[in-house]
Enzyme design. Structure first.
Site, PDB file in Angstrom:
ATOM      1  N   HIS A 193       0.814  -1.266   0.023  1.00  0.00           N
ATOM      2  CA  HIS A 193       0.138   0.042  -0.046  1.00  0.00           C
ATOM      3  C   HIS A 193       0.814   1.249  -0.118  1.00  0.00           C
ATOM      4  O   HIS A 193       2.000   1.111   0.625  1.00  0.00           O
ATOM      5  CB  HIS A 193      -0.892   0.164   1.070  1.00  0.00           C
ATOM      6  CG  HIS A 193      -1.686  -1.381   1.398  1.00  0.00           C
ATOM      7  ND1 HIS A 193      -2.620  -1.632   0.776  1.00  0.00           N
ATOM      8  CD2 HIS A 193      -1.344  -2.147   2.335  1.00  0.00           C
ATOM      9  CE1 HIS A 193      -3.097  -2.870   1.100  1.00  0.00           C
ATOM     10  NE2 HIS A 193      -2.597  -3.096   2.295  1.00  0.00           N
ATOM     11  N   HIS A 231       3.771  -7.407   1.693  1.00  0.00           N
ATOM     12  CA  HIS A 231       3.105  -8.442   2.857  1.00  0.00           C
ATOM     13  C   HIS A 231       2.170  -9.320   2.043  1.00  0.00           C
ATOM     14  O   HIS A 231       1.480  -9.154   0.850  1.00  0.00           O
ATOM     15  CB  HIS A 231       2.512  -7.864   3.865  1.00  0.00           C
ATOM     16  CG  HIS A 231       1.356  -6.902   3.654  1.00  0.00           C
ATOM     17  ND1 HIS A 231       1.463  -5.899   3.179  1.00  0.00           N
ATOM     18  CD2 HIS A 231      -0.024  -7.346   3.607  1.00  0.00           C
ATOM     19  CE1 HIS A 231       0.330  -5.143   2.842  1.00  0.00           C
ATOM     20  NE2 HIS A 231      -0.660  -5.808   3.125  1.00  0.00           N
ATOM     21  N   ARG A 287      -1.215  -4.982  -6.000  1.00  0.00           N
ATOM     22  CA  ARG A 287      -0.933  -6.276  -6.120  1.00  0.00           C
ATOM     23  C   ARG A 287       0.602  -6.857  -6.944  1.00  0.00           C
ATOM     24  O   ARG A 287       0.329  -6.321  -8.068  1.00  0.00           O
ATOM     25  CB  ARG A 287      -2.118  -7.263  -6.385  1.00  0.00           C
ATOM     26  CG  ARG A 287      -2.996  -7.446  -5.403  1.00  0.00           C
ATOM     27  CD  ARG A 287      -4.404  -8.509  -6.222  1.00  0.00           C
ATOM     28  NE  ARG A 287      -5.069  -7.944  -7.161  1.00  0.00           N
ATOM     29  CZ  ARG A 287      -6.284  -7.281  -6.779  1.00  0.00           C
ATOM     30  NH1 ARG A 287      -6.622  -7.160  -5.693  1.00  0.00           N
ATOM     31  NH2 ARG A 287      -6.852  -7.001  -8.092  1.00  0.00           N
TER      32      ARG A 287
END
Length: 269
Positions: free
Chosen positions: A64, A137, A157
């Site tokens: 993010h 992550h 992604r």
């Protein structure tokens, strides 16, 4: 809707990696796999989102942006996980085993070996992980988590195990931290005591029973209260919440903790 204390509406979010059978008190509708249960952010706390996550498969490898490097139309996102339950061998991927380059990450994302670059952390009930924006992550299967985060759905992604969903390599690589996960961002409930995290965007505390003076002084404004065990009641007795529910409160003084067990409290920083 106004009031010094009120229940927060929930939203069940279906995910391919979710679960068809949820732990009590939740129930998944027939023929669905629920991965997330959101508590809709109240108008008083629009940038704070609390949700449960339930996993039966691996989530995508993702990252993010921060508020500082998000582009127009994007929102920064930092998050914190509290592990509630974990099947034997459950893991969370956070950061890299060693410092890598964006070129290495891109090559590994394209050929599927990115999982081998990531550091996989064993997950146990009571583990706490704070993820600064930019942390690459993934969440493994067999986990139940509470996640507190900036209210953002901006996710880039890198790898999705062949699922037919869009990848975002260019943006992911532009915001990714290419270093190992800072061990200071990992801990346990036993190690950290009441305050699980107190970051740049939100604070998260876990208390047993009634709050002490330090917690009362830290929560003098709007907050969210999430009972994990026991029951919270408004001082006027008009609103209550138990496990699986969440309350908005103007401050801690308007809540009655006489029947509380374990409660999560969170507010903006």
């Amino acid at each position: 809707m106004t009031g010094s204390v009120r229940q927060i509406p929930t939203r069940l979010v279906e995910k391919v990696w979710g679960c068809s059978s949820l732990p009590a008190p939740f129930t998944a509708p027939s023929d669905t796999r629920i991965g997330e249960i959101w508590f809709e952010p109240p108008p008083e706390l629009p940038r704070l989102l609390v949700k449960y996550l339930f996993t039966s498969e691996k989530l995508s490898v993702q990252v993010h942006p921060s508020d500082s490097n998000a582009l127009p139309g994007e929102d920064g996102k930092e998050e914190c996980w509290l592990v509630l339950d974990a099947q034997p061998g459950a893991q969370l991927a956070i950061g890299f085993d060693e410092k890598v380059t964006p070129q290495q990450i891109e090559a590994a994302a394209r050929d599927g070996s990115i999982e081998e670059l990531l550091t996989w952390h064993p997950a146990h009930p009571g583990d706490v992980f704070y993820l600064p924006a930019g942390t690459v992550h993934a969440i493994g299967p067999g986990l139940a988590l509470v996640e507190v985060q900036q209210n953002s759905d901006t996710t880039f992604r890198l790898y999705d195990y062949g699922r037919p969903r869009e990848l975002h390599l260019d943006r992911a690589l532009s915001v990714a931290d290419c270093t190992p996960y800072n061990p200071k961002n990992k801990g346990t409930v036993a190690q950290r005591g009441n305050t699980l995290t107190n970051g740049a965007h939100f604070r998260l505390d876990r208390i047993e029973g009634a709050p002490g003076d330090e917690i009362l002084q830290a929560y003098t404004g709007p907050l969210l209260a999430l009972p994990l065990r026991g029951k919270l009641v408004a001082q006027d007795c008009k609103v209550s919440a138990g496990a699986g529910e969440c309350l908005f409160a103007q401050d801690l003084e308007v809540l009655d903790f006489r029947n509380a067990g374990v409660t999560l409290l969170t507010r903006p920083a």
